[in-house]
Design an enzyme around this catalytic site. Structure first.
Site, PDB file in Angstrom:
ATOM      1  N   HIS A  85      33.979  43.572   2.741  1.00  0.00           N
ATOM      2  CA  HIS A  85      33.478  44.318   3.654  1.00  0.00           C
ATOM      3  C   HIS A  85      31.949  44.083   3.636  1.00  0.00           C
ATOM      4  O   HIS A  85      31.166  44.595   2.879  1.00  0.00           O
ATOM      5  CB  HIS A  85      33.953  46.066   3.654  1.00  0.00           C
ATOM      6  CG  HIS A  85      33.331  46.666   4.678  1.00  0.00           C
ATOM      7  ND1 HIS A  85      32.543  46.149   5.747  1.00  0.00           N
ATOM      8  CD2 HIS A  85      33.643  48.103   4.916  1.00  0.00           C
ATOM      9  CE1 HIS A  85      32.519  47.144   6.426  1.00  0.00           C
ATOM     10  NE2 HIS A  85      33.086  48.412   6.409  1.00  0.00           N
ATOM     11  N   LYS A 111      54.617  43.907  18.161  1.00  0.00           N
ATOM     12  CA  LYS A 111      55.447  43.792  19.196  1.00  0.00           C
ATOM     13  C   LYS A 111      55.620  42.684  19.788  1.00  0.00           C
ATOM     14  O   LYS A 111      56.281  42.137  20.730  1.00  0.00           O
ATOM     15  CB  LYS A 111      55.184  44.857  20.513  1.00  0.00           C
ATOM     16  CG  LYS A 111      55.844  46.194  20.027  1.00  0.00           C
ATOM     17  CD  LYS A 111      55.341  47.236  21.240  1.00  0.00           C
ATOM     18  CE  LYS A 111      55.428  48.808  20.692  1.00  0.00           C
ATOM     19  NZ  LYS A 111      54.854  49.424  21.225  1.00  0.00           N
TER      20      LYS A 111
END
Lengths: 315, 423
Positions: free
Chosen positions: A145, A93
């Protein structure tokens, strides 16, 4: 190309990926973690190493376990912890990742723990932040990770101290797994002589053998005489496309059962990064069995994350 | 206006010239090479001592971003960049907003470009409406408006029935179809060469078979329909082999490679450098070598800049989300020179790929310095090194994988129709 994780004099500046880190640093982290294992068993589970520091957990992708263990680790080091769950939809957004980082830097964060769905996100943030700020990659896309790779190595070292004499099999969806990549780099750097990957061709990256692993497609063959079995989580969405036909067929061919585990060495240990899909990649009898070290992994995860944070903070 | 370019070393591959020769220009045309025409008195004399004179560069792929993407680049900025790069003719793909699928848009673009009075702009029209791969465009109308060929830019046609019909229709009128061979399903969401680097970095790969499968379909349909095809920006060793075999078998097909792909491999992605996010992806060392060999043996005809200006903000995302593309107009010449030097080739051999060959593909009067040819000329210093950095580039796009590199070859003067547009 200089490794962006290291300072000019070779010290750890950020933890972005295990690839490219010297064995010395990996051992330093594991040794430091060793000293933190005891902290949790004390009456007062805190050490003051990060007192006055602000650790910001920035999760652009959902996570429960990793986020929680990072939070606990930071709190046990006496840091102030802020955890932000920034959903990727609010990102699209408007505010970019780097704007978010700038805002938090203005609030004097000292360390960012970042998880993002895109490979390379942690590198991008590390490149952008002010020099005094440290970035820990808590998982970026399929790339890395590193704290998971380290805690797995730590767990293995606790049960099988002679790393130079081990045969390890990593089973499952290597293609989409940041955990698998970090495990491979951690184990090969620490001197494990034989790392195998076992998966169907659809779940292996092209040229995976160049990462220094032996490739097996038949699980029975691949598990033969291994000391360590590292299972990977299988996402349900893999069954939606053309990667796999069904979870039943996957369990039959690549699921870890007592019967298949019997092909490994009798004292082999079984790891899983969680969360598990029982009956898909692992049978409950194995997950809860005597060879499983899945819960100790979680416990050690806190010690390893404490070690990484305290080393980055200069302790 | 009469111009005399003196004391320069002239390289004109088409006329096999590679010697110290003066060039005489009058009324926008080359009037003489070597000796001054009788009674020639120059209004302007350019001293090209220690400089090299070549035909103005012809670039087969330069995005000018107009209409629609003026925040990335404008016609004004990119035409200045073209002049600074010695590029005097360029073909621009139709992936603007709106897409170049209507004659009015093409006329507007041609008109705007003409007013700027710099490089000649040759638009490629969209092969299908909105590049959607469903309905073919009014190719005859678009051709009349100024389109020199028809392209799908980076958006492959999924429906082979449409591809077949589009090529049949183009073949009816003798139009060339420009396609970048990439099978859309196999390349879906991919951002890097499907190999070791993508495996390490956890990037979704685009396998070589995405290119070879598309080449196979395109070549086969071209053969069946008789369509003239130009394959844009080859990237794989296997793809080069397929085109080599097709040419050997007598099929009329041309192709190009981007200057980026002659110098970069997937290892240049390094730690997720988004400036190396390109379409097609940079591939392995083996592919890079094959592309270079393909140029040398004539399988690949031309080198293009694949100029794709991207605004800085669009690169500030993780690798896969960063917009693909790099600025290139000002790098086409130096990267071609570097390719020649790295492969120990003559300047003439290299220059051909950015002048005569691409002009032939476009079918335009350019790419050579014959008598009576348009005086489109590039004069450059082959020994001057310059550093690739944002302030050295006139293009509005400042992103390139070659940032901070020192490259040899600085354009000193560029003429279009005998009119000095740079220098």
């Amino acid at each position: 190309m200089q490794n962006p994780q290291l300072t000019d004099d070779g010290k750890l500046k950020h933890l972005l990926s295990i690839e490219g880190l010297p064995k010395k640093i990996l051992n330093q982290i594991l040794d430091t973690a060793e000293s933190f294992v005891g902290v949790a068993e004390r009456e007062v589970k805190k050490v003051p190493l990060l007192r006055g520091k602000t650790v910001c957990n920035l999760f652009f992708e959902n996570s429960t376990r990793t986020r929680t263990t990072f939070e606990i680790a930071a709190k046990r080091l006496s840091a102030d912890v802020i955890t932000l769950n920034v959903s990727t939809s609010s990102q699209s957004k408007g505010e970019t990742i780097l704007d978010t980082i700038d805002n938090l830097t203005a609030m004097h964060a000292d360390m960012f723990v970042v998880r993002h769905s895109q490979s390379g996100a942690a590198h991008m943030i590390a490149k952008h932040v002010a020099p005094h700020i440290h970035v820990i990659n808590a998982g970026d896309g399929r790339h890395a990770h590193p704290t998971q790779g380290l805690l797995d190595a730590f767990t293995i070292r606790r049960y099988k101290p002679d790393m130079h004499n081990l045969r390890v099999a990593i089973v499952g969806d290597v293609l989409h797994s940041r955990v698998a990549r970090s495990e491979i780099h951690a184990l090969t750097t620490l001197g494990v002589p034989e790392v195998r990957v076992i998966a169907p061709k659809t779940l292996l990256p092209q040229d995976v053998e160049k990462l220094g692993v032996h490739v097996y497609h038949d699980m029975r063959e691949g598990l033969k005489d291994v000391d360590v079995v590292m299972m990977l989580r299988l996402q349900n969405e893999r069954m939606a496309g053309a990667m796999l036909p069904s979870s039943q067929e996957y369990f039959k061919t690549y699921g870890l059962t007592q019967e298949k585990l019997a092909l490994a060495k009798p004292d082999a240990i079984v790891l899983h990064p969680g969360p598990m899909n029982r009956g898909v990649e692992i049978d409950s009898a194995v997950a809860d069995g005597t060879q499983s070290v899945i819960l100790p992994q979680v416990t050690y995860g806190i010690a390893v994350r404490m070690a990484v944070m305290s080393i980055l903070a200069g302790n | 206006m009469k111009i005399h370019i003196k004391n320069g070393h002239l390289i004109d591959p088409k006329n096999s010239t590679d010697a110290k020769q003066d060039v005489y220009i009058a009324a926008g045309k080359i009037v003489s090479i070597g000796k001054a025409p009788e009674g020639f008195s120059a209004n302007q004399t350019i001293d090209a001592t220690n400089l090299i004179i070549i035909p103005g560069l012809v670039d087969l792929s330069a995005r000018l971003r107009e209409p629609g993407f003026e925040h990335k680049a404008t016609l004004e900025s990119e035409m200045l960049a073209a002049a600074a790069g010695g590029v005097t003719s360029l073909a621009c793909p139709p992936d603007t907003d709106p897409v170049l699928d209507e004659p009015g848009l093409v006329e507007m673009l041609k008109h705007r470009a003409k007013q700027l009075n710099q490089a000649h702009v040759y638009p490629l029209g969209a092969l299908t409406h909105q590049l959607e791969g469903k309905e073919i465009t009014e190719m005859c109308e678009l051709n009349e408006a100024g389109c020199v060929g028809f392209s799908q830019a980076d958006i492959a046609i999924k429906d082979t029935q449409v591809l077949w019909r589009a090529m049949q229709y183009a073949a009816t009128f003798g139009f060339t179809v420009w396609l970048r061979p990439e099978e859309p399903y196999l390349s879906k969401d991919g951002v890097a060469h499907d190999g070791e680097v993508a495996a390490r970095l956890g990037l979704k790969g685009i396998p070589a078979v995405a290119e070879t499968l598309a080449i196979a379909s395109i070549l086969r349909i071209a053969l069946e329909t008789g369509a003239k095809v130009h394959l844009c920006r080859l990237s794989t060793a296997e793809g080069v082999d397929m085109v080599r075999n097709a040419k050997k078998a007598g099929q009329k097909v041309t192709c190009d490679v981007s200057a980026n792909h002659l110098h970069l491999t997937d290892f240049d992605i390094g730690y997720f450098n988004s400036n190396t996010h390109l379409k097609p992806p940079v591939r392995s060392q083996r592919d890079k070598t094959a592309l270079s060999n393909g140029l040398v043996d004539g399988t690949i005809d031309a080198i293009c800049s694949d100029h794709t200006p991207v605004d800085d903000d669009a690169k500030l995302y993780p690798f896969a989300e960063a917009e693909a593309g790099a600025t290139g107009l000002e790098l086409l010449l130096p990267l071609t020179l570097k390719w020649a030097e790295d492969n120990k080739l003559s300047l003439s051999q290299a220059v051909k790929h950015i002048t005569e060959s691409p002009a032939n593909i476009l079918g335009i009067p350019a790419g050579d310095l014959s008598i009576n040819a348009n005086a489109d000329i590039c004069v450059f210093d082959p020994k001057q090194y310059w550093k690739v950095e944002p302030k050295a580039l006139l293009s509005q796009g400042k992103n390139t994988p070659f940032l901070s590199l020192e490259l040899a070859g600085k354009v000193k003067y560029t003429f279009v129709n005998g009119h000095l547009v740079h220098g």
